[in-house]
Design a protein around this motif. Structure first.
Motif, PDB file in Angstrom:
ATOM      1  N   ILE A  94       0.845  -1.200   0.000  1.00  0.00           N
ATOM      2  CA  ILE A  94       0.000   0.000   0.000  1.00  0.00           C
ATOM      3  C   ILE A  94       0.878   1.247   0.000  1.00  0.00           C
ATOM      4  CG2 ILE A  94      -1.705   1.316   1.301  1.00  0.00           C
ATOM      5  CD1 ILE A  94      -2.891  -1.144  -0.017  1.00  0.00           C
ATOM      6  N   ARG A  95       1.970   1.213   0.774  1.00  0.00           N
ATOM      7  CA  ARG A  95       2.904   2.352   0.773  1.00  0.00           C
ATOM      8  C   ARG A  95       3.554   2.530  -0.583  1.00  0.00           C
ATOM      9  NH1 ARG A  95       6.632   0.715   5.532  1.00  0.00           N
ATOM     10  NH2 ARG A  95       8.058   2.115   4.408  1.00  0.00           N
ATOM     11  N   THR A  96       3.788   1.425  -1.284  1.00  0.00           N
ATOM     12  CA  THR A  96       4.370   1.505  -2.624  1.00  0.00           C
ATOM     13  C   THR A  96       3.397   2.177  -3.586  1.00  0.00           C
ATOM     14  OG1 THR A  96       5.763  -0.443  -2.315  1.00  0.00           O
ATOM     15  CG2 THR A  96       5.215   0.139  -4.577  1.00  0.00           C
ATOM     16  N   ILE A  97       2.119   1.854  -3.466  1.00  0.00           N
ATOM     17  CA  ILE A  97       1.110   2.523  -4.294  1.00  0.00           C
ATOM     18  C   ILE A  97       1.181   4.029  -4.085  1.00  0.00           C
ATOM     19  CG2 ILE A  97      -1.375   2.862  -4.611  1.00  0.00           C
ATOM     20  CD1 ILE A  97      -1.753  -0.113  -4.063  1.00  0.00           C
ATOM     21  N   ARG A  98       1.296   4.429  -2.828  1.00  0.00           N
ATOM     22  CA  ARG A  98       1.372   5.865  -2.534  1.00  0.00           C
ATOM     23  C   ARG A  98       2.640   6.493  -3.117  1.00  0.00           C
ATOM     24  NH1 ARG A  98      -1.368   8.927   0.683  1.00  0.00           N
ATOM     25  NH2 ARG A  98      -2.316   7.174   1.797  1.00  0.00           N
ATOM     26  N   ALA A  99       3.756   5.794  -2.982  1.00  0.00           N
ATOM     27  CA  ALA A  99       5.020   6.332  -3.496  1.00  0.00           C
ATOM     28  C   ALA A  99       4.967   6.511  -5.008  1.00  0.00           C
ATOM     29  CB  ALA A  99       6.172   5.411  -3.098  1.00  0.00           C
ATOM     30  N   LEU A 100       4.434   5.526  -5.703  1.00  0.00           N
ATOM     31  CA  LEU A 100       4.327   5.618  -7.162  1.00  0.00           C
ATOM     32  C   LEU A 100       3.379   6.739  -7.563  1.00  0.00           C
ATOM     33  CD1 LEU A 100       4.091   1.796  -7.993  1.00  0.00           C
ATOM     34  CD2 LEU A 100       6.047   3.286  -8.431  1.00  0.00           C
ATOM     35  N   SER A 101       2.244   6.808  -6.894  1.00  0.00           N
ATOM     36  CA  SER A 101       1.265   7.845  -7.218  1.00  0.00           C
ATOM     37  C   SER A 101       1.840   9.236  -6.981  1.00  0.00           C
ATOM     38  CB  SER A 101       0.001   7.646  -6.378  1.00  0.00           C
ATOM     39  OG  SER A 101      -0.944   8.647  -6.626  1.00  0.00           O
ATOM     40  N   ASP A 102       2.537   9.411  -5.863  1.00  0.00           N
ATOM     41  CA  ASP A 102       3.135  10.711  -5.561  1.00  0.00           C
ATOM     42  C   ASP A 102       4.183  11.101  -6.590  1.00  0.00           C
ATOM     43  OD1 ASP A 102       1.540  10.877  -3.339  1.00  0.00           O
ATOM     44  OD2 ASP A 102       3.113  10.380  -1.889  1.00  0.00           O
ATOM     45  N   ALA A 103       4.799  10.108  -7.246  1.00  0.00           N
ATOM     46  CA  ALA A 103       5.809  10.385  -8.266  1.00  0.00           C
ATOM     47  C   ALA A 103       5.185  10.613  -9.645  1.00  0.00           C
ATOM     48  CB  ALA A 103       6.801   9.224  -8.335  1.00  0.00           C
ATOM     49  N   GLY A 104       3.860  10.595  -9.714  1.00  0.00           N
ATOM     50  CA  GLY A 104       3.185  10.838 -10.985  1.00  0.00           C
ATOM     51  C   GLY A 104       3.072   9.621 -11.878  1.00  0.00           C
ATOM     52  N   ILE A 105       3.267   8.447 -11.317  1.00  0.00           N
ATOM     53  CA  ILE A 105       3.219   7.206 -12.089  1.00  0.00           C
ATOM     54  C   ILE A 105       1.828   6.599 -11.949  1.00  0.00           C
ATOM     55  CG2 ILE A 105       4.204   4.893 -12.344  1.00  0.00           C
ATOM     56  CD1 ILE A 105       6.733   6.118 -10.864  1.00  0.00           C
ATOM     57  N   PRO A 106       1.102   6.383 -13.045  1.00  0.00           N
ATOM     58  CA  PRO A 106      -0.237   5.778 -12.945  1.00  0.00           C
ATOM     59  C   PRO A 106      -0.147   4.405 -12.297  1.00  0.00           C
ATOM     60  CG  PRO A 106       0.153   6.651 -15.155  1.00  0.00           C
ATOM     61  CD  PRO A 106       1.471   6.691 -14.436  1.00  0.00           C
ATOM     62  N   VAL A 107      -0.958   4.189 -11.279  1.00  0.00           N
ATOM     63  CA  VAL A 107      -0.880   2.933 -10.538  1.00  0.00           C
ATOM     64  C   VAL A 107      -2.281   2.397 -10.274  1.00  0.00           C
ATOM     65  CG1 VAL A 107      -0.744   4.170  -8.343  1.00  0.00           C
ATOM     66  CG2 VAL A 107       0.052   1.809  -8.472  1.00  0.00           C
ATOM     67  N   GLY A 108      -2.417   1.096 -10.413  1.00  0.00           N
ATOM     68  CA  GLY A 108      -3.675   0.433 -10.129  1.00  0.00           C
ATOM     69  C   GLY A 108      -3.447  -0.677  -9.123  1.00  0.00           C
ATOM     70  N   VAL A 109      -4.532  -1.230  -8.613  1.00  0.00           N
ATOM     71  CA  VAL A 109      -4.453  -2.316  -7.652  1.00  0.00           C
ATOM     72  C   VAL A 109      -5.171  -3.531  -8.221  1.00  0.00           C
ATOM     73  CG1 VAL A 109      -6.550  -1.574  -6.420  1.00  0.00           C
ATOM     74  CG2 VAL A 109      -4.851  -3.005  -5.253  1.00  0.00           C
ATOM     75  N   LEU A 110      -4.581  -4.700  -8.028  1.00  0.00           N
ATOM     76  CA  LEU A 110      -5.193  -5.960  -8.419  1.00  0.00           C
ATOM     77  C   LEU A 110      -5.478  -6.761  -7.155  1.00  0.00           C
ATOM     78  CD1 LEU A 110      -2.957  -6.985 -11.460  1.00  0.00           C
ATOM     79  CD2 LEU A 110      -5.174  -5.828 -11.505  1.00  0.00           C
ATOM     80  N   VAL A 111      -6.731  -6.999  -6.872  1.00  0.00           N
ATOM     81  CA  VAL A 111      -7.099  -7.835  -5.732  1.00  0.00           C
ATOM     82  C   VAL A 111      -7.103  -9.265  -6.257  1.00  0.00           C
ATOM     83  CG1 VAL A 111      -8.727  -8.144  -3.830  1.00  0.00           C
ATOM     84  CG2 VAL A 111      -8.580  -5.935  -4.995  1.00  0.00           C
ATOM     85  N   ALA A 112      -5.924  -9.859  -6.258  1.00  0.00           N
ATOM     86  CA  ALA A 112      -5.781 -11.134  -6.964  1.00  0.00           C
ATOM     87  C   ALA A 112      -4.694 -12.002  -6.326  1.00  0.00           C
ATOM     88  CB  ALA A 112      -5.421 -10.863  -8.430  1.00  0.00           C
ATOM     89  N   PRO A 113      -5.005 -13.315  -6.219  1.00  0.00           N
ATOM     90  CA  PRO A 113      -6.331 -13.870  -6.470  1.00  0.00           C
ATOM     91  C   PRO A 113      -7.181 -13.835  -5.211  1.00  0.00           C
ATOM     92  CG  PRO A 113      -4.843 -15.658  -6.012  1.00  0.00           C
ATOM     93  CD  PRO A 113      -4.023 -14.390  -5.914  1.00  0.00           C
ATOM     94  N   ILE A 114      -8.482 -13.829  -5.414  1.00  0.00           N
ATOM     95  CA  ILE A 114      -9.405 -13.947  -4.289  1.00  0.00           C
ATOM     96  C   ILE A 114      -9.653 -15.431  -4.026  1.00  0.00           C
ATOM     97  CG2 ILE A 114     -11.755 -13.507  -3.509  1.00  0.00           C
ATOM     98  CD1 ILE A 114     -11.679 -10.922  -5.119  1.00  0.00           C
ATOM     99  N   ILE A 115      -9.404 -15.847  -2.787  1.00  0.00           N
ATOM    100  CA  ILE A 115      -9.598 -17.241  -2.387  1.00  0.00           C
ATOM    101  C   ILE A 115     -10.787 -17.275  -1.434  1.00  0.00           C
ATOM    102  CG2 ILE A 115      -8.541 -19.273  -1.341  1.00  0.00           C
ATOM    103  CD1 ILE A 115      -5.798 -17.965  -1.904  1.00  0.00           C
ATOM    104  N   PRO A 116     -11.879 -17.907  -1.828  1.00  0.00           N
ATOM    105  CA  PRO A 116     -13.081 -17.867  -1.000  1.00  0.00           C
ATOM    106  C   PRO A 116     -12.857 -18.447   0.395  1.00  0.00           C
ATOM    107  CG  PRO A 116     -13.243 -19.591  -2.680  1.00  0.00           C
ATOM    108  CD  PRO A 116     -12.044 -18.761  -3.016  1.00  0.00           C
ATOM    109  N   ALA A 117     -13.452 -17.782   1.373  1.00  0.00           N
ATOM    110  CA  ALA A 117     -13.381 -18.185   2.781  1.00  0.00           C
ATOM    111  C   ALA A 117     -11.976 -18.108   3.354  1.00  0.00           C
ATOM    112  CB  ALA A 117     -13.943 -19.599   2.991  1.00  0.00           C
ATOM    113  N   LEU A 118     -11.073 -17.452   2.623  1.00  0.00           N
ATOM    114  CA  LEU A 118      -9.705 -17.303   3.119  1.00  0.00           C
ATOM    115  C   LEU A 118      -9.305 -15.831   3.135  1.00  0.00           C
ATOM    116  CD1 LEU A 118      -7.522 -19.268   4.144  1.00  0.00           C
ATOM    117  CD2 LEU A 118      -6.441 -19.085   1.896  1.00  0.00           C
ATOM    118  N   ASN A 119      -9.428 -15.150   1.989  1.00  0.00           N
ATOM    119  CA  ASN A 119      -9.054 -13.735   1.959  1.00  0.00           C
ATOM    120  C   ASN A 119     -10.121 -12.838   1.343  1.00  0.00           C
ATOM    121  OD1 ASN A 119      -8.862 -14.219  -0.783  1.00  0.00           O
ATOM    122  ND2 ASN A 119      -6.676 -13.757  -0.949  1.00  0.00           N
ATOM    123  N   ASP A 120     -11.263 -13.387   0.933  1.00  0.00           N
ATOM    124  CA  ASP A 120     -12.266 -12.570   0.238  1.00  0.00           C
ATOM    125  C   ASP A 120     -12.856 -11.486   1.141  1.00  0.00           C
ATOM    126  OD1 ASP A 120     -15.319 -13.643   1.035  1.00  0.00           O
ATOM    127  OD2 ASP A 120     -13.734 -15.129   1.327  1.00  0.00           O
TER     128      ASP A 120
END
Length: 364
Positions: free
Chosen positions: A220-246
């Motif tokens: 999450i901190r890396t997302i902020r660092a990239l965004s603050d540097a003007g680099i387009p950044v997205g997040v991938l919630v992957a993979p979703i494992i049911p009943a474990l991390n969903d």
């Protein structure tokens, strides 16, 4: 804790796989047997597997696909195998093509394509080459720990930046911050988009699922660092494992958006080939009380099987639970104003083919 049966799978600190089964192409099978002296039961007699990297001279480095459920048609992977050791990694079975195991071998016996930049330059220089965004990290993570030494991803980015070629990056390692100088310059020309994979916020769970990847809060901190540097950044919630991390889906999207991510995507867990057995071993060791429930939901999303390779459903699943995940994701994205990862538009119009290296230099 090591099992009473020394031949049984067991959890190894810092590794995802609990065993090292032969790949599906092997004709020989090996099985350890206890000689009765119990020597194998002593922890000190079983060394922890170390990471070994072998240099590989690649003949080509750009792979192409026409899968309708994948948002890019070109990719490069600097490494075979991945030290992150994510137990759910769909790329594990590919180690069988090297006569290596999809288990511990995949995360400890790596191949580094040391001539990657050289071969990539030659491929980009070919007459008739039509540029389109190249994804870096479609199979194994380009910023896995060994990249600190080998710097192959860095070399590829330097070449792509020099010839103004667009690319996307998928990683779950904060090491991507090392290359923000290149990425920021490319971002100013609409040449790059970085996707950070975060599928849970529980550090204890992540340490077992993805033992050598950066911790979730660090990503999450890396997302902020990239965004603050003007680099387009997205997040991938992957993979979703049911009943474990969903359960963490909405929280991941909320924190990623607050950190600067502006597009999002997700996939459900996929268990092709030998990965089915490896994942079941992991569940038995790390989530025994939920193992049956997890696999029941996985099968519900795959038409009653552990895995369904149908392009129409393999990424998002099918059935009631898959529909629920899709709805939850859509609602959370709408709440935070996320765009879709597929909506990304990079500029390929300024591409300049790299010149062939010459000892005489360049006159014109």
């Amino acid at each position: 804790m090591q099992p009473t049966d020394p031949t049984a799978p067991y959890a190894r600190k810092g590794r995802g796989a609990a065993s090292n089964p032969e790949g599906r192409f092997e004709v020989t099978r090996h099985q350890a047997e206890d000689d009765g002296w119990q020597s194998l039961l002593l922890d000190e007699n079983i060394p922890r597997p170390r990471t070994e990297v072998t240099e590989e001279r690649a003949r080509s480095v750009i792979s192409r696909n026409d899968s309708p459920d994948i948002g890019f048609d070109q990719a490069i992977n600097p490494y075979r195998g991945c030290e992150h050791g994510c137990i759910y990694c769909y790329a594990r079975p590919s180690h069988g093509y090297l006569n290596l195991s999809p288990g511990l071998d995949f995360e400890t016996r790596l191949r580094a394509k040391t001539n990657l930049a050289e071969v990539l330059r030659a491929e980009l220089s070919k007459r008739g080459y039509v540029p389109s965004p190249i994804n870096i990290g479609s199979n194994t993570d380009p910023y896995q720990p060994v990249e600190k030494r080998w710097r192959l991803t860095r070399a590829a980015l330097e070449l792509l930046a020099d010839c103004h070629h667009p690319c996307t990056i998928v990683t779950k390692n904060a090491l991507v911050e090392r290359d923000m100088d290149l990425l920021a310059a490319m971002a100013r020309e609409d040449l790059v988009q970085v996707f950070i994979s975060v599928n849970a916020l529980d550090n204890h769970l992540a340490a077992k699922l993805e033992p050598r990847a950066s911790a979730p809060h660090r990503r999450i901190r890396t997302i902020r660092a990239l965004s603050d540097a003007g680099i387009p950044v997205g997040v991938l919630v992957a993979p979703i494992i049911p009943a474990l991390n969903d359960a963490d889906m909405e929280a991941v999207l909320e924190q990623a958006h607050a950190a600067g991510a502006r597009c999002a995507g997700y996939t459900v867990v996929r268990l092709p080939y030998e990965l089915k057995t490896l994942f079941r071993e992991w569940l038995a060791l790390h989530a025994p009380q939920r193992a049956n429930h997890v696999m029941s939901l996985v099968q519900q999303m795959n038409g009653g099987r552990d895995y369904d390779s149908d392009f129409r459903t393999r990424m998002r699943g099918q059935g009631v639970f898959a529909q629920l995940l899709r709805r939850r994701f859509e609602v959370a994205c709408r709440k935070h104003g996320f765009g879709r990862a597929r909506d990304l538009k990079l500029d390929a119009s300024s591409f300049v083919p790299p010149r062939e290296a010459s000892p005489q230099g360049v006159l014109f």
